[in-house]
Design an enzyme around this catalytic site. Structure first.
Site, PDB file in Angstrom:
ATOM      1  N   GLN A  53      33.485  55.075  47.003  1.00  0.00           N
ATOM      2  CA  GLN A  53      34.581  55.116  46.329  1.00  0.00           C
ATOM      3  C   GLN A  53      34.589  55.311  44.767  1.00  0.00           C
ATOM      4  O   GLN A  53      34.579  55.264  44.355  1.00  0.00           O
ATOM      5  CB  GLN A  53      35.689  53.412  46.719  1.00  0.00           C
ATOM      6  CG  GLN A  53      35.193  53.933  48.588  1.00  0.00           C
ATOM      7  CD  GLN A  53      36.349  52.483  48.871  1.00  0.00           C
ATOM      8  OE1 GLN A  53      36.848  52.191  48.538  1.00  0.00           O
ATOM      9  NE2 GLN A  53      35.403  51.132  49.922  1.00  0.00           N
ATOM     10  N   HIS A  96      35.956  43.975  43.066  1.00  0.00           N
ATOM     11  CA  HIS A  96      35.109  44.532  43.035  1.00  0.00           C
ATOM     12  C   HIS A  96      35.190  43.878  40.848  1.00  0.00           C
ATOM     13  O   HIS A  96      36.169  44.426  40.788  1.00  0.00           O
ATOM     14  CB  HIS A  96      34.327  45.687  42.740  1.00  0.00           C
ATOM     15  CG  HIS A  96      34.310  46.418  44.523  1.00  0.00           C
ATOM     16  ND1 HIS A  96      33.690  46.239  44.913  1.00  0.00           N
ATOM     17  CD2 HIS A  96      35.811  47.243  44.672  1.00  0.00           C
ATOM     18  CE1 HIS A  96      34.335  47.502  46.270  1.00  0.00           C
ATOM     19  NE2 HIS A  96      35.545  46.721  45.723  1.00  0.00           N
ATOM     20  N   HIS A 153      27.261  44.879  42.623  1.00  0.00           N
ATOM     21  CA  HIS A 153      29.166  44.249  42.360  1.00  0.00           C
ATOM     22  C   HIS A 153      28.678  43.045  43.077  1.00  0.00           C
ATOM     23  O   HIS A 153      28.336  42.374  43.708  1.00  0.00           O
ATOM     24  CB  HIS A 153      29.490  45.295  43.188  1.00  0.00           C
ATOM     25  CG  HIS A 153      29.883  45.173  45.029  1.00  0.00           C
ATOM     26  ND1 HIS A 153      30.777  45.177  44.984  1.00  0.00           N
ATOM     27  CD2 HIS A 153      28.438  45.027  45.047  1.00  0.00           C
ATOM     28  CE1 HIS A 153      30.459  45.463  46.282  1.00  0.00           C
ATOM     29  NE2 HIS A 153      29.013  45.331  46.360  1.00  0.00           N
ATOM     30  N   CYS A 160      30.305  41.334  50.273  1.00  0.00           N
ATOM     31  CA  CYS A 160      29.171  42.920  50.896  1.00  0.00           C
ATOM     32  C   CYS A 160      28.024  41.629  50.905  1.00  0.00           C
ATOM     33  O   CYS A 160      27.312  40.826  50.709  1.00  0.00           O
ATOM     34  CB  CYS A 160      28.982  43.730  49.237  1.00  0.00           C
ATOM     35  SG  CYS A 160      28.188  44.888  50.034  1.00  0.00           S
ATOM     36  N   SER A 174      37.758  48.464  49.812  1.00  0.00           N
ATOM     37  CA  SER A 174      37.283  47.807  50.341  1.00  0.00           C
ATOM     38  C   SER A 174      38.035  45.931  49.968  1.00  0.00           C
ATOM     39  O   SER A 174      37.501  45.304  50.757  1.00  0.00           O
ATOM     40  CB  SER A 174      35.760  47.456  49.969  1.00  0.00           C
ATOM     41  OG  SER A 174      35.190  48.689  50.481  1.00  0.00           O
TER      42      SER A 174
END
Length: 121
Positions: free
Chosen positions: A89, A115, A13, A71, A112
């Site tokens: 998630q 994505h 991702h 990330c 977060s």
């Protein structure tokens, strides 16, 4: 659950954090200076541009993930390795399991940030 559903998937991702992200810091922005000043709309716009570059073949997913993802998986080209249900998630998990191998998701929102997900296995 039908038996055709895999128990595990593998995905990479590219995450872009924004002012609404749960943790406003990343490997490339340890103090969160950029993230705190990035709106969700701006993060989505960046992600759409990057996604377009991948889909049109101008760039490789892993190259863009290593440069732009917030990330720590960026150092592996965005690779998260294999994971099963209940490990990520919920919106992220659902989007990944819905993709076919080799497909790239639309924008996915989580706590977060935003994505794009590339299912690799």
């Amino acid at each position: 659950m039908s038996s055709s559903q895999p128990q595990q998937v593998r995905a990479s991702h590219l995450l872009i954090k924004h002012s609404g992200s749960r943790r406003k810091a990343s490997w490339k922005d340890p103090e969160g200076q950029v993230i705190k000043n990035t709106s969700r709309d701006s993060a989505v716009a960046q992600l759409k541009t990057l996604r377009e570059e991948i889909i049109t073949g101008k760039a490789k997913f892993e190259d863009l993930a290593s440069r732009y993802s917030d990330c720590s998986s960026a150092k592996r080209g965005g690779d998260l390795g294999p994971f099963g249900r209940g490990q990520m998630q919920k919106p992220f998990e659902e989007a990944t399991f819905a993709l076919k191998v080799g497909e790239i998701s639309d924008i996915v929102d989580t706590d977060s940030g935003v994505h794009i997900i590339f299912r690799t296995g």
